[in-house]
Design an enzyme around this catalytic site. Structure first.
Site, short mmCIF file in Angstrom:
data_model
loop_
_atom_site.label_atom_id
_atom_site.label_comp_id
_atom_site.label_asym_id
_atom_site.label_seq_id
_atom_site.Cartn_x
_atom_site.Cartn_y
_atom_site.Cartn_z
N SER A 154 -23.83 -47.23 -9.33
CA SER A 154 -22.90 -46.70 -10.32
C SER A 154 -21.90 -45.77 -9.63
O SER A 154 -22.05 -45.41 -8.46
CB SER A 154 -23.67 -45.92 -11.39
OG SER A 154 -24.37 -44.83 -10.80
N ASP A 196 -32.23 -54.53 -5.44
CA ASP A 196 -31.60 -54.05 -4.20
C ASP A 196 -32.30 -54.65 -2.99
O ASP A 196 -31.66 -55.04 -2.01
CB ASP A 196 -31.67 -52.52 -4.13
CG ASP A 196 -31.18 -51.86 -5.41
OD1 ASP A 196 -30.27 -52.42 -6.05
OD2 ASP A 196 -31.71 -50.79 -5.76
#
Length: 315
Positions: free
Chosen positions: A138, A254
């Site tokens: 983000s 991830d």
């Protein structure tokens, strides 16, 4: 060397509970503290598998100092860019049944000079010619939705392929600008980007083709418990394995991206590696990353050109 850029890093505190009771006093059985942020998780996963990676990140206050210390203990080299505000702390609650509840703080606001310093630190690393630049996570307040577009421009200037893992408006802006070598959304993020619900393999492939048509490369779509789909200019593949009892899903996507970027061989084999890494990650507490002994690529099945009529739940 794979360089990662995490504009909104965090300390991730994970609490293990038997069951989360809302509105009641809950007592954790265990607490795990890990470095957090998508790009940082990619670096951690790569280093754990013996692949060199360096993390560029803004750092502020005591949480930022602890974050850098934890990364050093895990063998991850960092380029910390000092900022005024403290690095954020995120909280994850993991119930015994595998249900994960994550509470992410917004992050400290970055000023214009701090943003420029962060991108300057990235540019310095790009000049050394890394294999990849991974821009992920983000954006903190004040950064602006075009931050990743600026990062992609720097990568293009130095001829370094960029992999992007973000969501919302920053993802839309970066995809429309083009030039991304790998885009890694999950199915919900891709659906938001496409502006409609994606329920079948065909829907996902069509949405991924639109991303590629905008001037981008491979689209690696993580599907949670249903594996992952890889869509490239030349083909489509699905990979997954037998059902798992997840301990924690934090950082699994991830780790999947790290596996894809760190692998070699055909697209199918790189996808197999990516999914094997992600499956290993969900069997570990908090946002811990797998070691080589945790990886079992033999349980991962890869299908070339999966049936577009299949629903995602059927995979």
């Amino acid at each position: 060397m794979i360089v990662t850029l995490t504009p909104n890093p965090s300390l991730d505190r994970a609490l293990d509970l038997d069951r989360l009771a809302l509105g009641e006093v809950n007592r954790a059985a265990a607490v795990h503290v890990h470095p957090g942020g998508k790009g940082i998780n990619v670096s951690r996963a790569l280093v754990a598998q013996g692949i060199a990676s360096l993390a560029v990140l803004p750092v502020g206050g005591a949480p930022g100092e602890q974050l850098v210390t934890l990364l050093a203990e895990q063998g991850v080299r960092t380029v910390p860019v000092p900022v005024v505000g403290p690095t954020r702390t995120n909280i994850t609650v993991v119930e015994h049944a595998g249900v994960t509840t994550k509470i992410n703080a917004p992050g400290t606001s970055l000023g214009l000079e701090e943003i420029d310093a962060l991108l300057a630190a990235v540019e310095e690393q790009l000049a050394g010619g890394p294999r990849w630049l991974v821009a992920a996570g983000s954006l903190p307040p004040g950064t602006g939705d075009a931050f990743f577009v600026r990062a992609a421009g720097l990568a293009d200037r130095y001829g370094v392929p960029l992999a992007l893992d973000t969501s919302g408006v920053p993802l839309v802006r970066a995809v429309r600008a083009g030039g991304l070598r790998v885009v890694k959304p999950n199915d919900d993020e891709l659906a938001e980007l496409a502006g409609g619900e994606l329920t079948t393999v065909g829907h996902v492939v069509e949405a991924a083709r639109e991303v590629i048509a905008a001037g981008n490369g491979d689209v690696l779509v993580s599907l949670g418990a249903h594996g992952a789909l890889l869509v490239t200019v030349t083909g489509t593949w699905w990979a997954g394995g037998p059902p798992l009892a997840a301990v924690s899903t934090v950082g699994a996507g991830d780790t999947t991206l790290a596996g894809y970027l760190g692998a070699t061989g055909s697209p199918a084999e790189r996808l197999r590696t990516a999914v094997a890494w992600g499956r290993a990650a969900v069997q570990l507490p908090g946002s811990a990353v797998p070691s080589p002994t945790d990886i079992d690529a033999g349980t991962v099945r890869v299908i070339d050109t999966p049936d577009p009529r299949l629903t995602l739940k059927e995979l």
